[in-house]
Write a protein that holds these residues in place. Sequence first.
Motif, PDB file in Angstrom:
ATOM      1  N   PRO A  35       0.806  -1.223   0.000  1.00  0.00           N
ATOM      2  CA  PRO A  35       0.000   0.000   0.000  1.00  0.00           C
ATOM      3  C   PRO A  35       0.837   1.270   0.000  1.00  0.00           C
ATOM      4  N   GLU A  36       2.095   1.162   0.458  1.00  0.00           N
ATOM      5  CA  GLU A  36       2.951   2.355   0.488  1.00  0.00           C
ATOM      6  C   GLU A  36       3.288   2.871  -0.912  1.00  0.00           C
ATOM      7  N   ARG A  37       3.055   2.038  -1.938  1.00  0.00           N
ATOM      8  CA  ARG A  37       3.323   2.489  -3.304  1.00  0.00           C
ATOM      9  C   ARG A  37       2.333   3.554  -3.760  1.00  0.00           C
ATOM     10  N   LEU A  38       1.144   3.582  -3.117  1.00  0.00           N
ATOM     11  CA  LEU A  38       0.105   4.550  -3.490  1.00  0.00           C
ATOM     12  C   LEU A  38      -0.308   5.354  -2.259  1.00  0.00           C
ATOM     13  N   PRO A  39       0.605   6.173  -1.724  1.00  0.00           N
ATOM     14  CA  PRO A  39       0.325   6.881  -0.462  1.00  0.00           C
ATOM     15  C   PRO A  39      -0.823   7.877  -0.562  1.00  0.00           C
ATOM     16  N   PHE A  40      -1.136   8.349  -1.792  1.00  0.00           N
ATOM     17  CA  PHE A  40      -2.182   9.359  -1.929  1.00  0.00           C
ATOM     18  C   PHE A  40      -3.545   8.749  -2.231  1.00  0.00           C
ATOM     19  N   LEU A  41      -3.596   7.432  -2.406  1.00  0.00           N
ATOM     20  CA  LEU A  41      -4.870   6.749  -2.598  1.00  0.00           C
ATOM     21  C   LEU A  41      -5.367   6.314  -1.220  1.00  0.00           C
ATOM     22  N   LYS A  42      -6.400   6.980  -0.726  1.00  0.00           N
ATOM     23  CA  LYS A  42      -6.854   6.783   0.653  1.00  0.00           C
ATOM     24  C   LYS A  42      -7.205   5.333   0.944  1.00  0.00           C
ATOM     25  N   SER A  43      -7.878   4.668   0.003  1.00  0.00           N
ATOM     26  CA  SER A  43      -8.274   3.282   0.250  1.00  0.00           C
ATOM     27  C   SER A  43      -7.060   2.383   0.413  1.00  0.00           C
ATOM     28  N   ALA A  44      -5.952   2.718  -0.271  1.00  0.00           N
ATOM     29  CA  ALA A  44      -4.731   1.923  -0.134  1.00  0.00           C
ATOM     30  C   ALA A  44      -4.013   2.250   1.171  1.00  0.00           C
ATOM     31  N   SER A  45      -3.912   3.531   1.498  1.00  0.00           N
ATOM     32  CA  SER A  45      -3.160   3.933   2.692  1.00  0.00           C
ATOM     33  C   SER A  45      -3.811   3.440   3.986  1.00  0.00           C
ATOM     34  N   ARG A  46      -5.141   3.274   3.970  1.00  0.00           N
ATOM     35  CA  ARG A  46      -5.792   2.775   5.185  1.00  0.00           C
ATOM     36  C   ARG A  46      -5.966   1.259   5.174  1.00  0.00           C
ATOM     37  N   GLY A  47      -5.376   0.590   4.169  1.00  0.00           N
ATOM     38  CA  GLY A  47      -5.396  -0.866   4.117  1.00  0.00           C
ATOM     39  C   GLY A  47      -6.712  -1.462   3.683  1.00  0.00           C
ATOM     40  N   ALA A  48      -7.532  -0.693   2.964  1.00  0.00           N
ATOM     41  CA  ALA A  48      -8.848  -1.194   2.561  1.00  0.00           C
ATOM     42  C   ALA A  48      -8.768  -2.130   1.353  1.00  0.00           C
ATOM     43  N   ILE A  49      -7.757  -1.951   0.497  1.00  0.00           N
ATOM     44  CA  ILE A  49      -7.643  -2.785  -0.698  1.00  0.00           C
ATOM     45  C   ILE A  49      -7.060  -4.143  -0.325  1.00  0.00           C
ATOM     46  N   ILE A  50      -7.728  -5.200  -0.726  1.00  0.00           N
ATOM     47  CA  ILE A  50      -7.269  -6.558  -0.437  1.00  0.00           C
ATOM     48  C   ILE A  50      -6.427  -7.093  -1.577  1.00  0.00           C
ATOM     49  N   ALA A  51      -6.965  -7.065  -2.793  1.00  0.00           N
ATOM     50  CA  ALA A  51      -6.256  -7.587  -3.959  1.00  0.00           C
ATOM     51  C   ALA A  51      -7.009  -7.183  -5.213  1.00  0.00           C
ATOM     52  N   GLY A  52      -6.380  -7.410  -6.345  1.00  0.00           N
ATOM     53  CA  GLY A  52      -7.023  -7.111  -7.616  1.00  0.00           C
ATOM     54  C   GLY A  52      -6.599  -8.103  -8.674  1.00  0.00           C
ATOM     55  N   GLU A  53      -7.408  -8.229  -9.711  1.00  0.00           N
ATOM     56  CA  GLU A  53      -7.058  -9.088 -10.825  1.00  0.00           C
ATOM     57  C   GLU A  53      -7.574  -8.468 -12.116  1.00  0.00           C
ATOM     58  N   VAL A  54      -6.982  -8.913 -13.240  1.00  0.00           N
ATOM     59  CA  VAL A  54      -7.335  -8.369 -14.540  1.00  0.00           C
ATOM     60  C   VAL A  54      -8.280  -9.332 -15.251  1.00  0.00           C
ATOM     61  N   TYR A  55      -9.343  -8.805 -15.816  1.00  0.00           N
ATOM     62  CA  TYR A  55     -10.248  -9.622 -16.616  1.00  0.00           C
ATOM     63  C   TYR A  55      -9.552 -10.033 -17.918  1.00  0.00           C
ATOM     64  N   PRO A  56      -9.818 -11.231 -18.422  1.00  0.00           N
ATOM     65  CA  PRO A  56      -9.154 -11.683 -19.647  1.00  0.00           C
ATOM     66  C   PRO A  56      -9.646 -10.991 -20.909  1.00  0.00           C
ATOM     67  N   SER A  57     -10.868 -10.447 -20.886  1.00  0.00           N
ATOM     68  CA  SER A  57     -11.410  -9.802 -22.073  1.00  0.00           C
ATOM     69  C   SER A  57     -11.682  -8.337 -21.783  1.00  0.00           C
ATOM     70  N   ALA A  58     -11.757  -7.542 -22.860  1.00  0.00           N
ATOM     71  CA  ALA A  58     -11.971  -6.105 -22.710  1.00  0.00           C
ATOM     72  C   ALA A  58     -13.435  -5.815 -22.439  1.00  0.00           C
ATOM     73  N   PRO A  59     -13.707  -4.804 -21.596  1.00  0.00           N
ATOM     74  CA  PRO A  59     -15.096  -4.392 -21.391  1.00  0.00           C
ATOM     75  C   PRO A  59     -15.589  -3.589 -22.584  1.00  0.00           C
ATOM     76  N   GLY A  60     -16.879  -3.344 -22.619  1.00  0.00           N
ATOM     77  CA  GLY A  60     -17.427  -2.510 -23.677  1.00  0.00           C
ATOM     78  C   GLY A  60     -17.998  -3.320 -24.824  1.00  0.00           C
TER      79      GLY A  60
END
Length: 433
Positions: free
Chosen positions: A54-79
């Motif tokens: 989370p220290e990589r994104l100090p200005f993103l509040k959700s990251a700095s307070r530890g709210a983000i758990i994880a993320g993944e990329v969808y295999p196909s494009a939206p739209g």
Amino acid sequence: MSATEKAASGISNVARRFADRKNVRLAVTGLSRSGKTVFTTSFIHNLLSAGLWPERLPFLKSASRGAIIAGEVYPSAPGPSGTPRFPYEESLNAITGKSPAWPQATDRLSAIRLAMRYRTRRKLPRARGRKIQILNVDLVDYPGEWLLDLPLAGKSFATWSAETLELARQEPRAGLAKPWLAHMATLDGPGRAKDAELETAADLYKAYLDSCRAPDVGMVLVQPARFIRPGDVDPDDPILQFCPLEPLPAKAPKGSVYQVMEERYDAYRDLIVRPFYRDHFSGFDEQIVLVDVLSALRLGKAAFDDAQAAIGAILQSFDYGKSGLLSWLTGVRISKVLFAATKADHVSSNQHHNLKRLLEEMVAREANRIRFRGVQTGAVALSSVRCTEDVLGEVQGQTLSMVRGLPAGRDEETALFPGEIPAHFPTDQDWHD
């Protein structure tokens, strides 16, 4: 669809968007050589890593307070079906490989969806802990030049021709436009159109636009944008075979050079410019626009003034008032626009504040109207990939802040004094000095 039905459809879209905040569409665009592909790749990489670091994104509040758990990329494009997927993995491999290289620039619209798992701040009734939710973040990447086409939506061929020809007769464009203007002098506007002559005129005009965008010239305000960034339009399509012409004293005869050019311009405006705003632009929630302010400063007053004019043209894309060019566009509208001065690592950190202030001033000159319409604007200075570090060095007996890094094409690191960034618009004396 009647006006009432259009209004009802727009209200329905707005209500649906705010009722379901499980999806956010962020559009990323940038003017020539602003580093759009690198920024998008870096943004995705750091967002996906926010749960671990989370220290990589100090200005993103959700990251700095530890709210983000994880993320993944969808295999196909939206739209819509057929939308190309942003080449995140390929671009990341290019940057982080054994022989790092800048990824290939994207020249058409692409998109990618991230699923971000996070903890909400509100506690659930009769439950312990915080609620776990998933937010889909859609990133839509498209050439910034496409935004520069919006003014065409409200201009006739005659008006656009007069403005473009006037611009082409001013330096440094005048020297670049000579071959095209010389051919234009041989065309008979009221005369019968010949395919070979029209094709030559369009090709010379495209070559002129390309030369304006050369790295040592740095003109970014070019129209029509699809001449240099065609996207999914066939470059040989007649809809891209036109150029500005001198006005005629009377109505152009049918089948004349002027009439054919005007007809193609109208088709470009109605079949390419307007559909982009209707089908894509209207679906964005927020927008970031990347600007290479440093190159504009380095290339001189003409390039800087051109970048300022381009920012003004881009800001018209967010004016939804009754007199705005997008007054015909109904439905959801972008609520926030962030302008970013990229490549901040090319100057020492004590210059970052001035870089941001200068961009803020460039934006402020045109932003008041869209702020009145409820669109928030902002400006930052950033570096998508940090390639230098600050060091101190001596220049003519003075100790100055410098940057050290590996210049392109060299094998050894070099410390350079990049100069100072003005916090306000340079005066004529500043440019002279």
